[in-house]
Design a protein around this motif. Structure first.
Motif, mmCIF file in Angstrom:
data_model
loop_
_atom_site.group_PDB
_atom_site.id
_atom_site.type_symbol
_atom_site.label_atom_id
_atom_site.label_comp_id
_atom_site.label_asym_id
_atom_site.label_seq_id
_atom_site.Cartn_x
_atom_site.Cartn_y
_atom_site.Cartn_z
ATOM 1 N N VAL A 26 0.869 -1.181 0.000
ATOM 2 C CA VAL A 26 0.000 0.000 0.000
ATOM 3 C C VAL A 26 0.902 1.227 0.000
ATOM 4 C CG1 VAL A 26 -2.022 -1.051 1.057
ATOM 5 C CG2 VAL A 26 -0.200 -0.182 2.512
ATOM 6 N N GLU A 27 0.391 2.304 -0.540
ATOM 7 C CA GLU A 27 1.266 3.423 -0.885
ATOM 8 C C GLU A 27 1.906 4.082 0.327
ATOM 9 O OE1 GLU A 27 -3.012 4.867 -0.632
ATOM 10 O OE2 GLU A 27 -1.908 3.175 -1.462
ATOM 11 N N ASP A 28 1.330 3.942 1.513
ATOM 12 C CA ASP A 28 1.875 4.649 2.673
ATOM 13 C C ASP A 28 2.587 3.712 3.631
ATOM 14 O OD1 ASP A 28 -0.594 3.462 3.086
ATOM 15 O OD2 ASP A 28 -0.981 4.653 4.865
ATOM 16 N N ALA A 29 2.874 2.455 3.219
ATOM 17 C CA ALA A 29 3.498 1.523 4.153
ATOM 18 C C ALA A 29 4.488 0.613 3.453
ATOM 19 C CB ALA A 29 2.418 0.699 4.844
ATOM 20 N N ALA A 30 5.221 1.126 2.468
ATOM 21 C CA ALA A 30 6.131 0.282 1.709
ATOM 22 C C ALA A 30 7.429 0.004 2.442
ATOM 23 C CB ALA A 30 6.443 0.943 0.366
ATOM 24 N N SER A 31 7.822 0.872 3.362
ATOM 25 C CA SER A 31 9.088 0.669 4.038
ATOM 26 C C SER A 31 9.092 1.423 5.356
ATOM 27 C CB SER A 31 10.238 1.152 3.164
ATOM 28 O OG SER A 31 10.129 2.547 2.931
ATOM 29 N N LEU A 32 10.122 1.122 6.157
ATOM 30 C CA LEU A 32 10.352 1.858 7.387
ATOM 31 C C LEU A 32 11.735 2.484 7.312
ATOM 32 C CD1 LEU A 32 8.980 -0.562 10.138
ATOM 33 C CD2 LEU A 32 7.964 1.568 9.349
ATOM 34 N N PRO A 33 11.918 3.693 7.859
ATOM 35 C CA PRO A 33 13.230 4.341 7.771
ATOM 36 C C PRO A 33 14.310 3.457 8.395
ATOM 37 C CG PRO A 33 11.547 5.880 8.549
ATOM 38 C CD PRO A 33 10.921 4.522 8.527
ATOM 39 N N GLY A 34 15.384 3.224 7.662
ATOM 40 C CA GLY A 34 16.525 2.534 8.214
ATOM 41 C C GLY A 34 16.521 1.023 8.079
ATOM 42 N N ARG A 35 15.422 0.410 7.657
ATOM 43 C CA ARG A 35 15.415 -1.047 7.512
ATOM 44 C C ARG A 35 14.308 -1.475 6.567
ATOM 45 N NH1 ARG A 35 11.586 -4.107 10.163
ATOM 46 N NH2 ARG A 35 10.268 -3.063 11.713
ATOM 47 N N THR A 36 14.461 -2.696 6.077
ATOM 48 C CA THR A 36 13.427 -3.280 5.227
ATOM 49 C C THR A 36 12.421 -4.032 6.087
ATOM 50 O OG1 THR A 36 14.784 -5.257 4.904
ATOM 51 C CG2 THR A 36 14.994 -3.498 3.272
ATOM 52 N N LEU A 37 11.225 -4.187 5.568
ATOM 53 C CA LEU A 37 10.183 -4.898 6.302
ATOM 54 C C LEU A 37 10.466 -6.396 6.276
ATOM 55 C CD1 LEU A 37 7.048 -2.972 5.027
ATOM 56 C CD2 LEU A 37 8.364 -2.570 7.110
ATOM 57 N N GLU A 38 10.148 -7.068 7.378
ATOM 58 C CA GLU A 38 10.365 -8.503 7.507
ATOM 59 C C GLU A 38 9.043 -9.184 7.854
ATOM 60 O OE1 GLU A 38 13.380 -9.215 10.366
ATOM 61 O OE2 GLU A 38 14.987 -8.292 9.183
ATOM 62 N N TYR A 39 8.696 -10.190 7.061
ATOM 63 C CA TYR A 39 7.463 -10.949 7.279
ATOM 64 C C TYR A 39 7.867 -12.385 7.610
ATOM 65 C CZ TYR A 39 5.685 -6.874 4.823
ATOM 66 O OH TYR A 39 5.397 -5.585 4.444
ATOM 67 N N GLN A 40 7.720 -12.763 8.868
ATOM 68 C CA GLN A 40 8.252 -14.033 9.337
ATOM 69 C C GLN A 40 7.138 -14.961 9.793
ATOM 70 O OE1 GLN A 40 11.660 -13.646 11.985
ATOM 71 N NE2 GLN A 40 11.905 -11.506 11.403
ATOM 72 N N ARG A 41 7.402 -16.282 9.641
ATOM 73 C CA ARG A 41 6.472 -17.333 10.070
ATOM 74 C C ARG A 41 7.281 -18.486 10.653
ATOM 75 N NH1 ARG A 41 2.054 -18.489 5.448
ATOM 76 N NH2 ARG A 41 1.382 -19.878 7.118
ATOM 77 N N SER A 42 6.724 -19.095 11.704
ATOM 78 C CA SER A 42 7.394 -20.239 12.307
ATOM 79 C C SER A 42 6.413 -20.991 13.188
ATOM 80 C CB SER A 42 8.600 -19.786 13.136
ATOM 81 O OG SER A 42 9.218 -20.887 13.777
ATOM 82 N N GLU A 43 6.290 -22.303 12.961
ATOM 83 C CA GLU A 43 5.512 -23.212 13.804
ATOM 84 C C GLU A 43 4.080 -22.708 14.029
ATOM 85 O OE1 GLU A 43 7.803 -23.719 17.332
ATOM 86 O OE2 GLU A 43 9.321 -24.956 16.342
ATOM 87 N N GLY A 44 3.420 -22.386 12.950
ATOM 88 C CA GLY A 44 2.017 -21.998 13.040
ATOM 89 C C GLY A 44 1.750 -20.607 13.576
ATOM 90 N N ARG A 45 2.756 -19.749 13.618
ATOM 91 C CA ARG A 45 2.575 -18.373 14.069
ATOM 92 C C ARG A 45 3.279 -17.424 13.107
ATOM 93 N NH1 ARG A 45 0.176 -18.041 18.826
ATOM 94 N NH2 ARG A 45 0.700 -15.835 19.038
ATOM 95 N N ALA A 46 2.753 -16.219 13.002
ATOM 96 C CA ALA A 46 3.348 -15.189 12.155
ATOM 97 C C ALA A 46 3.771 -14.020 13.032
ATOM 98 C CB ALA A 46 2.358 -14.725 11.097
ATOM 99 N N PHE A 47 4.880 -13.401 12.674
ATOM 100 C CA PHE A 47 5.384 -12.272 13.443
ATOM 101 C C PHE A 47 6.251 -11.416 12.528
ATOM 102 C CE2 PHE A 47 7.968 -16.003 13.969
ATOM 103 C CZ PHE A 47 9.267 -15.571 13.792
ATOM 104 N N GLY A 48 6.665 -10.293 13.055
ATOM 105 C CA GLY A 48 7.447 -9.364 12.235
ATOM 106 C C GLY A 48 6.616 -8.158 11.847
ATOM 107 N N ASP A 49 6.626 -7.819 10.563
ATOM 108 C CA ASP A 49 5.991 -6.581 10.104
ATOM 109 C C ASP A 49 4.646 -6.801 9.413
ATOM 110 O OD1 ASP A 49 8.037 -4.741 10.951
ATOM 111 O OD2 ASP A 49 9.296 -5.584 9.374
ATOM 112 N N TRP A 50 4.003 -7.950 9.661
ATOM 113 C CA TRP A 50 2.671 -8.147 9.083
ATOM 114 C C TRP A 50 1.726 -7.043 9.557
ATOM 115 C CZ3 TRP A 50 2.443 -11.558 5.326
ATOM 116 C CH2 TRP A 50 3.313 -12.643 5.315
ATOM 117 N N PHE A 51 1.830 -6.707 10.857
ATOM 118 C CA PHE A 51 1.055 -5.612 11.426
ATOM 119 C C PHE A 51 2.017 -4.735 12.223
ATOM 120 C CE2 PHE A 51 -2.012 -8.996 10.834
ATOM 121 C CZ PHE A 51 -3.075 -8.331 10.243
ATOM 122 N N ARG A 52 1.988 -3.436 11.937
ATOM 123 C CA ARG A 52 2.852 -2.476 12.595
ATOM 124 C C ARG A 52 2.019 -1.364 13.198
ATOM 125 N NH1 ARG A 52 4.039 -3.401 7.697
ATOM 126 N NH2 ARG A 52 3.513 -1.338 6.940
ATOM 127 N N GLY A 53 2.481 -0.824 14.300
ATOM 128 C CA GLY A 53 1.748 0.251 14.959
ATOM 129 C C GLY A 53 1.666 1.500 14.109
#
Length: 295
Positions: free
Chosen positions: A119-146
């Protein structure tokens, strides 16, 4: 589309600049020369963490008052029943805007495909790339950000014995159907093999419902119209058209209440106030289902 219904998070504004300037002035010159001068320098062990905790509290309170806790979102889910395979194909797209988040991990079964949509207003964060992580039936990282707007595309092929069956025919030729979907279906529409359109306001699970004849050109238009808005991406609209197959005789479509099939669940703190599930497939004849040896 859904992206237009969920607007970007509001800009922080100038107050945040004044906040950090005030914090810097308070923690350095005011603290060093007024609160803990040379003769009371040991007070810094108390004043520095105290001022920091108060600043964090003020910042959290300001974000809470401006954006609230959790978030709000809109989603659309299409379920195509595949009774011959005892499966259902579930495809979902969603857009959300978050406020203050106390956690971003959420359950996501390993058999569910999940991809972030730009989406046009959430492509990146200053200083780092977004990370979308999954492990053992759970998702974490930048799927949802404040304080951000984000979108996801989800797919799942799930086992189910849910189906819509034609269990009889009324004297006037109207089909009598019965649903084993675990949710009430609304705005039910069906086009039989003779291209005659039939409909019902509701089809509760396990109840025989006699359909009534619809307008000749009605087809599956009503549930598609109720299903609503253009989705978050153009490809989703093409998938909906492919799954519903509006012009193919023998197909049905309806709006379904939430069930174990759909919608696909993600972050629980998001309030999905705009949510709709469209269910579609072919109506089976009871004798055909029995002929396959289903229990």
């Amino acid at each position: 589309g859904l992206g237009k219904r969920i607007t970007p998070a509001p800009l922080v504004g100038d107050w945040l600049v004044y906040f950090f300037v005030g914090f810097a002035v308070l923690v350095a010159p005011v603290n060093l020369f007024a609160i803990a001068p040379v003769k009371r320098r040991h007070w810094l062990f108390l004043t520095l963490p105290g001022i920091s905790l108060v600043a964090v509290g003020v910042l959290v309170a300001a974000i809470y008052l401006q954006d609230g806790v959790g978030g709000e979102g809109a989603r659309r889910t299409v379920v195509a029943l595949l009774p011959g395979d005892h499966q259902a194909a579930v495809i979902q797209e969603q857009v959300s805007r978050t406020g203050l988040l106390f956690g971003t991990r959420f359950p996501l079964p390993d058999d569910t495909i999940c991809a972030a949509i730009e989406v046009e207003d959430a492509a990146s964060l200053p200083g780092r790339t977004l990370e979308y992580q999954r492990s053992e039936g759970r998702a974490f990282g930048d799927w949802f950000r404040g304080r951000a707007r984000q979108a996801q595309h989800l797919r799942r092929l799930t086992p189910t014995r849910a189906r819509i069956e034609q269990v009889g025919t009324a004297p006037d030729g109207a089909p009598i159907v019965q649903s084993s979907v675990g949710a009430t279906l609304r705005n039910f529409a069906y086009v039989d093999r003779a291209r005659v359109a039939w409909q019902a306001e509701t089809v509760p699970p396990g109840t025989r419902v006699t359909l009534v004849r619809a307008q000749p050109d009605a087809g599956l238009a009503k549930p598609l119209r109720v299903f609503g808005a253009t989705p978050a991406s153009g490809s989703f609209q093409n998938l909906v058209s492919f799954m519903v197959q509006e012009k193919v005789p023998g197909r049905f479509a309806a709006i379904a209440a939430d069930s174990d099939l759909a919608p696909l669940l993600t972050l629980p703190s998001i309030r999905w106030e705009d949510s709709s599930v469209l269910i579609t497939g072919a109506i089976e004849r009871q004798e055909a289902a029995a002929g396959r040896g289903n229990p």
